[in-house]
Design a protein around this motif. Structure first.
Motif, mmCIF file in Angstrom:
data_model
loop_
_atom_site.group_PDB
_atom_site.id
_atom_site.type_symbol
_atom_site.label_atom_id
_atom_site.label_comp_id
_atom_site.label_asym_id
_atom_site.label_seq_id
_atom_site.Cartn_x
_atom_site.Cartn_y
_atom_site.Cartn_z
ATOM 1 N N VAL A 107 -3.091 -1.324 9.530
ATOM 2 C CA VAL A 107 -3.342 0.051 9.927
ATOM 3 C C VAL A 107 -4.777 0.085 10.419
ATOM 4 O O VAL A 107 -5.688 -0.443 9.767
ATOM 5 C CB VAL A 107 -3.125 1.041 8.756
ATOM 6 N N ILE A 108 -4.959 0.688 11.574
ATOM 7 C CA ILE A 108 -6.267 0.796 12.206
ATOM 8 C C ILE A 108 -6.582 2.278 12.323
ATOM 9 O O ILE A 108 -5.814 3.031 12.923
ATOM 10 C CB ILE A 108 -6.258 0.144 13.596
ATOM 11 N N ASP A 109 -7.664 2.698 11.721
ATOM 12 C CA ASP A 109 -8.067 4.097 11.756
ATOM 13 C C ASP A 109 -9.378 4.194 12.523
ATOM 14 O O ASP A 109 -10.414 3.704 12.059
ATOM 15 C CB ASP A 109 -8.224 4.630 10.329
ATOM 16 N N HIS A 110 -9.310 4.771 13.738
ATOM 17 C CA HIS A 110 -10.486 4.887 14.603
ATOM 18 C C HIS A 110 -11.165 3.536 14.805
ATOM 19 O O HIS A 110 -12.386 3.413 14.738
ATOM 20 C CB HIS A 110 -11.458 5.926 14.052
ATOM 21 N N GLY A 111 -10.354 2.501 15.039
ATOM 22 C CA GLY A 111 -10.870 1.171 15.347
ATOM 23 C C GLY A 111 -11.201 0.292 14.161
ATOM 24 O O GLY A 111 -11.588 -0.857 14.319
ATOM 25 N N VAL A 112 -11.039 0.827 12.936
ATOM 26 C CA VAL A 112 -11.386 0.087 11.721
ATOM 27 C C VAL A 112 -10.110 -0.237 10.937
ATOM 28 O O VAL A 112 -9.249 0.632 10.753
ATOM 29 C CB VAL A 112 -12.369 0.896 10.844
ATOM 30 N N VAL A 113 -10.013 -1.460 10.453
ATOM 31 C CA VAL A 113 -8.838 -1.901 9.705
ATOM 32 C C VAL A 113 -8.875 -1.306 8.295
ATOM 33 O O VAL A 113 -9.810 -1.540 7.540
ATOM 34 C CB VAL A 113 -8.782 -3.444 9.622
ATOM 35 N N THR A 114 -7.844 -0.512 7.967
ATOM 36 C CA THR A 114 -7.774 0.116 6.643
ATOM 37 C C THR A 114 -6.642 -0.444 5.780
ATOM 38 O O THR A 114 -6.575 -0.156 4.592
ATOM 39 C CB THR A 114 -7.618 1.641 6.770
ATOM 40 N N LEU A 115 -5.755 -1.222 6.387
ATOM 41 C CA LEU A 115 -4.690 -1.923 5.662
ATOM 42 C C LEU A 115 -4.439 -3.216 6.410
ATOM 43 O O LEU A 115 -4.385 -3.218 7.647
ATOM 44 C CB LEU A 115 -3.398 -1.096 5.626
ATOM 45 N N LEU A 116 -4.303 -4.323 5.686
ATOM 46 C CA LEU A 116 -4.051 -5.608 6.316
ATOM 47 C C LEU A 116 -3.112 -6.404 5.430
ATOM 48 O O LEU A 116 -3.472 -6.817 4.334
ATOM 49 C CB LEU A 116 -5.362 -6.379 6.523
ATOM 50 N N ASN A 117 -1.886 -6.566 5.896
ATOM 51 C CA ASN A 117 -0.856 -7.304 5.170
ATOM 52 C C ASN A 117 -0.462 -8.524 5.992
ATOM 53 O O ASN A 117 0.219 -8.392 7.009
ATOM 54 C CB ASN A 117 0.380 -6.438 4.932
ATOM 55 N N PRO A 134 3.269 -18.196 5.154
ATOM 56 C CA PRO A 134 4.098 -18.925 6.117
ATOM 57 C C PRO A 134 5.596 -18.812 5.794
ATOM 58 O O PRO A 134 5.993 -18.884 4.633
ATOM 59 C CB PRO A 134 3.615 -20.373 5.982
ATOM 60 N N LYS A 135 6.384 -18.606 6.849
ATOM 61 C CA LYS A 135 7.855 -18.508 6.754
ATOM 62 C C LYS A 135 8.326 -17.404 5.814
ATOM 63 O O LYS A 135 9.385 -17.484 5.208
ATOM 64 C CB LYS A 135 8.460 -19.851 6.365
ATOM 65 N N SER A 136 7.509 -16.359 5.690
ATOM 66 C CA SER A 136 7.829 -15.245 4.806
ATOM 67 C C SER A 136 7.927 -13.958 5.619
ATOM 68 O O SER A 136 7.325 -13.841 6.681
ATOM 69 C CB SER A 136 6.734 -15.121 3.737
ATOM 70 N N PHE A 137 8.678 -13.000 5.104
ATOM 71 C CA PHE A 137 8.786 -11.686 5.723
ATOM 72 C C PHE A 137 8.943 -10.661 4.601
ATOM 73 O O PHE A 137 10.049 -10.284 4.234
ATOM 74 C CB PHE A 137 9.962 -11.634 6.702
ATOM 75 N N GLU A 138 7.832 -10.266 4.030
ATOM 76 C CA GLU A 138 7.832 -9.325 2.915
ATOM 77 C C GLU A 138 6.835 -8.185 3.122
ATOM 78 O O GLU A 138 7.203 -7.022 3.067
ATOM 79 C CB GLU A 138 7.492 -10.053 1.602
ATOM 80 N N VAL A 139 5.558 -8.509 3.328
ATOM 81 C CA VAL A 139 4.493 -7.505 3.292
ATOM 82 C C VAL A 139 4.240 -6.810 4.626
ATOM 83 O O VAL A 139 3.543 -5.797 4.661
ATOM 84 C CB VAL A 139 3.173 -8.108 2.750
ATOM 85 N N SER A 140 4.804 -7.318 5.712
ATOM 86 C CA SER A 140 4.578 -6.676 7.015
ATOM 87 C C SER A 140 5.767 -5.841 7.470
ATOM 88 O O SER A 140 5.773 -5.308 8.578
ATOM 89 C CB SER A 140 4.237 -7.731 8.071
ATOM 90 N N LYS A 141 6.762 -5.698 6.597
ATOM 91 C CA LYS A 141 7.923 -4.876 6.910
ATOM 92 C C LYS A 141 7.509 -3.415 7.099
ATOM 93 O O LYS A 141 6.585 -2.918 6.436
ATOM 94 C CB LYS A 141 8.934 -4.922 5.768
ATOM 95 N N ALA A 142 8.223 -2.728 7.955
ATOM 96 C CA ALA A 142 7.935 -1.315 8.212
ATOM 97 C C ALA A 142 7.972 -0.488 6.935
ATOM 98 O O ALA A 142 7.112 0.368 6.720
ATOM 99 C CB ALA A 142 8.937 -0.763 9.232
ATOM 100 N N GLU A 143 8.938 -0.757 6.071
ATOM 101 C CA GLU A 143 9.075 0.022 4.838
ATOM 102 C C GLU A 143 7.857 -0.131 3.939
ATOM 103 O O GLU A 143 7.411 0.824 3.290
ATOM 104 C CB GLU A 143 10.333 -0.402 4.060
ATOM 105 N N VAL A 144 7.306 -1.344 3.864
ATOM 106 C CA VAL A 144 6.137 -1.619 3.026
ATOM 107 C C VAL A 144 4.904 -0.908 3.579
ATOM 108 O O VAL A 144 4.142 -0.284 2.839
ATOM 109 C CB VAL A 144 5.906 -3.145 2.922
ATOM 110 N N VAL A 145 4.711 -0.980 4.892
ATOM 111 C CA VAL A 145 3.559 -0.330 5.510
ATOM 112 C C VAL A 145 3.673 1.188 5.384
ATOM 113 O O VAL A 145 2.707 1.868 5.046
ATOM 114 C CB VAL A 145 3.407 -0.777 6.978
#
Length: 157
Positions: free
Chosen positions: A128-138, A142-153
Motif C-alpha cells: 500500500v502506497i500512501d502519497h508515495g510512501v510505503v505503508t504496507l509491504l507484504n 519463494p513459491k508461496s502465495f499467502e500474504v499478497s492475496k487481495a483478501e489479506v491486503v
C-alpha cells in the motif's frame, strides 16, 4: 530493498491504452493518492492468472470503499502483454503496468532470477502506497502465495 515508511524510487512504467503507449512516472502517478500495488512474476502464468489478479478484480469495489484510489498490477512484461492479460481477465478496474526492463523492480530490490523460465522477474508482493510512501509491504516467500492475496491486503486496510 524498499521498506515501510520509505518513498518509492524514481521510475517509469509503461501502459498500452486506447490512445497508444503511455509512460508513467511512478512518483507523479501515485502522488496524492492511496494505491494498492501488487506484483506478479509474469502475466498469463498459472497462479497469477487463476488467483492473484482475479482476487483484486473481484474485490476492487471493496478496496475503493476503503479509500483506495488505484489498484495497480506490475509485472516484468511488456505493455502489449499486460494489456492483453488485463483484457483477458476483465481487469478494467485495475491499472496493469509494464516494467519491461525490470528497472522499477530492481529499484525496489524485489527481483528474482527465474533462469530459463523468463530471466529477471519480480518477486510476488503487495504494498500500500500512501502519497508515495510505503505503508504496507507484504513480500511472498519463494513459491508461496499467502500474504499478497487481495483478501489479506484488504483486511489490513
Amino acid at each position: 530493498m524498499i521498506a515501510l515508511g520509505q518513498a518509492l524510487p524514481a521510475a517509469t512504467l509503461g501502459q498500452l491504452t486506447g490512445d497508444g503507449m503511455v509512460t508513467h512516472d511512478v512518483n507523479e502517478l501515485f502522488a496524492n493518492k492511496r494505491v494498492v500495488l501488487f506484483a506478479v512474476p509474469g502475466a498469463f502464468t498459472p497462479t497469477c492468472s487463476e488467483a492473484h489478479l482475479p482476487g483484486y478484480v473481484v474485490l476492487a469495489d471493496e478496496f475503493k470503499a476503503k479509500g483506495v484510489d488505484m489498484i495497480v498490477c506490475v509485472a516484468v512484461n511488456d505493455a502489449f502483454v499486460m494489456k492483453a492479460w488485463g483484457d483477458a481477465q476483465n481487469a478494467s478496474e485495475l491499472m496493469l503496468l509494464a516494467d519491461g526492463d525490470a528497472s522499477f523492480t530492481q529499484a525496489l530490490g524485489l527481483t528474482m532470477d527465474t533462469g530459463a523460465f523468463g530471466g529477471i522477474r519480480s518477486q510476488r508482493y503487495a504494498m500500500v502506497i500512501d502519497h508515495g510512501v510505503v505503508t504496507l509491504l507484504n513480500i511472498e516467500a519463494p513459491k508461496s502465495f499467502e500474504v499478497s492475496k487481495a483478501e489479506v491486503v484488504l483486511a489490513a486496510l
